[in-house]
Design a protein around this motif. Sequence first.
Motif, short mmCIF file in Angstrom:
data_model
loop_
_atom_site.label_atom_id
_atom_site.label_comp_id
_atom_site.label_asym_id
_atom_site.label_seq_id
_atom_site.Cartn_x
_atom_site.Cartn_y
_atom_site.Cartn_z
N LEU A 7 -2.57 18.34 41.48
CA LEU A 7 -3.23 17.26 40.84
C LEU A 7 -4.27 17.79 39.65
N PHE A 8 -4.70 18.76 39.69
CA PHE A 8 -5.53 19.58 38.35
C PHE A 8 -4.72 19.75 37.19
N GLN A 9 -3.77 20.15 37.16
CA GLN A 9 -2.54 20.35 36.38
C GLN A 9 -2.29 19.07 35.77
N LEU A 10 -2.07 17.74 36.69
CA LEU A 10 -1.67 15.81 36.12
C LEU A 10 -2.53 16.21 35.01
N LEU A 11 -3.87 16.51 35.48
CA LEU A 11 -5.00 15.45 35.27
C LEU A 11 -4.79 16.14 33.73
N THR A 12 -5.33 17.59 34.15
CA THR A 12 -5.44 17.81 32.22
C THR A 12 -3.68 17.44 31.10
N ASN A 16 -5.00 15.61 27.93
CA ASN A 16 -4.88 16.18 26.65
C ASN A 16 -4.15 15.43 26.18
N ARG A 17 -3.87 14.13 26.55
CA ARG A 17 -3.33 13.23 25.75
C ARG A 17 -3.82 12.01 25.30
N ARG A 18 -3.81 12.16 23.70
CA ARG A 18 -3.89 10.28 23.83
C ARG A 18 -3.08 8.99 23.55
N THR A 19 -1.99 9.35 23.71
CA THR A 19 -0.84 8.26 23.88
C THR A 19 -0.17 8.57 25.73
N VAL A 20 0.39 7.51 26.17
CA VAL A 20 0.95 7.70 27.16
C VAL A 20 2.24 8.77 27.78
N SER A 47 -9.00 8.18 44.18
CA SER A 47 -9.88 8.78 44.67
C SER A 47 -10.80 8.72 44.35
N GLY A 48 -10.10 7.27 42.78
CA GLY A 48 -11.35 7.17 41.87
C GLY A 48 -11.25 7.57 40.24
N VAL A 49 -10.32 8.23 40.05
CA VAL A 49 -9.71 8.42 38.93
C VAL A 49 -9.24 7.72 38.17
N PRO A 50 -9.78 7.05 37.13
CA PRO A 50 -9.25 5.94 36.67
C PRO A 50 -7.59 5.64 35.32
N VAL A 51 -6.72 6.42 35.97
CA VAL A 51 -5.72 6.13 35.67
C VAL A 51 -4.92 4.74 35.35
N GLU A 52 -4.83 4.40 33.71
CA GLU A 52 -3.96 3.46 33.09
C GLU A 52 -2.34 3.94 32.82
N GLY A 53 -1.97 2.18 33.10
CA GLY A 53 -0.91 2.40 32.85
C GLY A 53 0.14 2.41 34.23
N GLU A 54 1.23 1.94 33.96
CA GLU A 54 2.00 1.36 35.45
C GLU A 54 3.64 2.28 35.26
N GLY A 56 7.46 3.33 34.79
CA GLY A 56 8.42 2.44 33.18
C GLY A 56 7.76 2.80 32.48
N VAL A 57 6.14 2.97 32.11
CA VAL A 57 5.66 2.60 31.25
C VAL A 57 5.21 3.83 30.48
N GLY A 58 4.60 3.97 31.66
CA GLY A 58 4.05 6.28 31.31
C GLY A 58 1.97 5.21 31.47
N TYR A 59 1.09 6.67 31.50
CA TYR A 59 0.25 6.98 32.22
C TYR A 59 -0.45 7.98 31.42
N ARG A 60 -1.79 7.31 31.09
CA ARG A 60 -3.33 7.94 30.42
C ARG A 60 -4.25 8.06 31.54
N LEU A 61 -5.57 8.67 31.08
CA LEU A 61 -6.16 8.53 31.30
C LEU A 61 -7.55 7.75 30.75
N SER A 62 -8.06 6.72 31.09
CA SER A 62 -9.37 6.39 30.37
C SER A 62 -10.25 6.59 29.79
N HIS A 63 -10.68 6.62 28.64
CA HIS A 63 -10.68 7.25 27.84
C HIS A 63 -12.68 7.66 27.91
N ARG A 64 -13.18 6.95 28.54
CA ARG A 64 -14.31 6.62 29.47
C ARG A 64 -14.31 7.62 30.47
N TYR A 65 -12.88 8.18 31.41
CA TYR A 65 -13.54 9.36 32.05
C TYR A 65 -14.17 11.29 31.90
#
Length: 235
Positions: A7-12, A16-20, A47-54, A56-65
């Motif tokens: 999970l920690f590696q997933l967060l990292t 580290n990505r601007r795109t999904v 757990s409250g981590v703001p992961v954006e996306g869905e 089939g499309v892709g994921y990224r962290l909210s820039h505010r996080y």
Amino acid sequence: MQRAERLFQLLTLLRNRRTVMTAKQLSEHLQVSERTVYRDIQSLSLSGVPVEGEAGVGYRLSHRYQLPPLMFDRHEVEALLLGARMVSSWGDMDMAAHAKQAIQKILAVLPDHLRHSDENLPLLVPNMEEIQKFYTAHSQPIREAIRARQRIKIDYTRADAQASTRTIEPLGLIFWGKVWTLVAWCQLRVEYRTFRLDRINTLDVLNEIFETHDNKSLKHFLALQDESCQDWNND
């Protein structure tokens, strides 16, 4: 790999990505199934981590996080120190100086039991300072031209010992364990060419900007080499 570490590696990866990043890309990095990635994304969201996306499309962290500052374990510190020593010996002088500065900053914030890792690291890199200037000739202005997307003009000695003058669009530098190679788009050949830095006699950065695109970039060049399995076009 423990789930907490994954999970920690997933967060990292996401941080580290601007795109999904797609579930497939994440699964390849983490060496797990896409289904596991979907479950981990759901766990992070719950757990409250703001992961954006869905899916089939892709994921990224909210820039505010913002994640808390990272800390390294002994193996990670040793890998960083070894990498810095390699850069110091095989990179140009400017790159070597910045590598040493970065390591000092890292060591300064480490806990006491890791702070002296650089002194005790049993992994040595030969000091190549005497030939460093030769094999990394013009590396710094080339790196700056790559970042600024500026054309350069070089006087070059070809593999057949013939002199050549080229105007090229620098795309990337690749280190082969002894020599540095510049990947560029050659205006004379109207295609990709590679040039050994130790064969460049003179270099001028021109006040001319070039553009990269899907069919002219370092990524595209490397993809072509993988597809053809042929030797690179050296000049």
